[in-house]
Design an enzyme around this catalytic site. Structure first.
Site, PDB file in Angstrom:
ATOM      1  CD  GLU A   1      -6.532   5.297   0.263  1.00 45.39           C
ATOM      2  OE1 GLU A   1      -6.355   5.191   1.488  1.00 45.39           O
ATOM      3  OE2 GLU A   1      -7.538   4.863  -0.326  1.00 45.39           O
TER       4      GLU A   1
ATOM      5  CE1 TYR B   1      -3.524   2.783   1.111  1.00 46.05           C
ATOM      6  CE2 TYR B   1      -1.620   3.615   2.317  1.00 46.05           C
ATOM      7  CZ  TYR B   1      -2.887   3.800   1.796  1.00 46.05           C
ATOM      8  OH  TYR B   1      -3.510   5.012   1.954  1.00 46.05           O
TER       9      TYR B   1
END
Length: 404
Positions: free
Chosen positions: A214, A126
């Site tokens: 993101e 991530y």
């Protein structure tokens, strides 16, 4: 402003961020043609990805757009190496409704799918970029827990979220990206590719005046590439005047119709699930108003900040928005007269109320300059309403009016 995955990836690509290549399409035939074109470039595996403004697509459920009890597919992200299966997935997705944990039971209609290349994935991570308002700096976040909701990771394993703070006047330096790579356990060519990826990602974030980036997941492929498999970008509405090309990416079909209508009048409106319509000036006061409504035993139906002016036109448009929600059982106006005197606000409320048919109880609380005069104007207006002395009194009157 939210944008679709395929739009986000195009932005990233323009800034040199490696992405999972794909082609957005609107029909099953186009999906088949896109896959064949990719096959001609040596791609023999594909992922069909539903394009909606919501997370959890892979775990969602696709229902027929009319027969909502008919499940067409489990999951809005499907991998295949078969062209016929790919077309079938596209047919079942397009025009139908995807329900995820973020869409609510109503779901969202799928109008586009992204036909993307299937990648041979070795590991998922991530990476995110956001403004940290506490530190007044940008922060680059990274985690080994890719493909997992970052909120869940933050709650259960906060130690797994790595952070690098960035002074905007200096920018994100390669050594900071290297420090993140080392903390993630990356080595050799993968480490070098990650550093290039992270620096390009930061440049894209700053260059688009975004409020959130993101990449979840960022993947390491078997051939050592670092690639954005998914991408979520939120753009700052206040900066869109500087980026007309980005403003054109807005998809109003993905937004609540009432919020779209509110934007026409420069009203800050967010629809909620309660039954008390709120009209307030100032975001902080609006939040406090919603809190005290909840504390009193009711639930707010919306967040509505009419701004510092609160003139007859904005109040009237506010009334129309609130009353467009069939769940609203009462309206609370809570305005502090600072920039504009309370008596002028009261006159505006009365004028607006006369122009709009208000079919639910109306409670008004005004505080500030000339508040006493304002209350007299309201009480002698001939408009059915209750005038509150303070915020606690207003919340109690709202609850009592709903129970009747």
């Amino acid at each position: 402003m939210n944008i679709h995955e395929y739009q986000a990836k195009e932005i990233l690509k323009n800034y040199g961020v490696p992405i999972q290549e794909g082609i957005p399409v609107s029909t099953a035939t186009e999906a088949s043609e896109a896959a064949k074109a990719m096959k001609g470039r040596g791609i023999n595996a594909w992922v069909v990805k539903a394009q909606i403004h919501a997370g959890g697509r892979g775990k969602g459920t696709i229902y027929h757009h009319k027969e909502r009890n008919e499940v067409l597919l489990h999951g809005g992200v499907k991998f295949t190496t078969d062209l016929d299966k790919l077309k079938e997935y596209a047919e079942k997705m397009l025009g139908n409704v995807l329900v995820t944990h973020q869409t609510g039971d109503a779901g969202k209609t799928i109008k586009k799918v992204l036909v993307a290349e299937g990648l041979d994935i070795e590991k998922e991570y991530y990476v995110g970029v956001v403004l940290d308002r506490v530190h007044s700096q940008y922060v680059i976040m990274a985690s080994t827990e890719g493909g997992v909701e970052i909120e869940k990771v933050a709650a259960e394993h906060p130690e797994k979220i790595l952070k690098e703070y960035v002074n905007p006047s200096i920018g994100f330096r390669p050594y900071q990206a290297t420090r993140l790579a080392l903390a993630l356990g990356l080595e050799g060519d993968i480490q070098k590719n990650f550093v290039k990826f992270a620096v390009a990602l930061y440049n894209a974030f700053v260059g688009t005046d975004a409020s959130l980036f993101e990449i979840n997941p960022l993947v390491i492929t078997k051939d050592k590439r670092v690639v954005a498999l998914d991408a979520k970008i939120n753009l700052d509405d206040n900066a869109l005047d500087r980026h007309p090309a980005l403003a054109a990416l807005r998809d109003k079909d993905e937004e609540d119709p009432l919020e779209v209508e509110a934007s026409k009048y420069n009203l800050n409106y967010v629809k909620l699930d309660g039954n008390v319509g709120c009209m307030v000036n100032g975001a902080g006061l609006a939040m406090a108003t919603m809190d005290i409504i909840k504390l009193a035993g009711a639930t707010p139906a919306n967040f509505l900040d009419v701004g510092g002016g609160a003139n007859p036109e904005t109040v009237e448009n506010g009334f129309k928005l609130i009353l467009s929600d069939p769940n609203v059982k009462a309206i609370l106006i809570n305005i502090f007269g600072g920039i504009v005197r309370c008596d002028r606000i009261a006159t505006g409320v009365v004028q607006a109320a006369k122009n709009v048919k208000i079919r639910v109880p109306l409670i008004v609380r005004l505080q500030g300059t000339n508040a006493i005069e304002a209350k007299e104007i309201l009480r002698h207006s001939g408009i059915p309403m209750k005038v509150a002395d303070d915020l606690a009194d207003a919340a109690q009157l709202v609850v009592e009016s709903i129970k009747k």
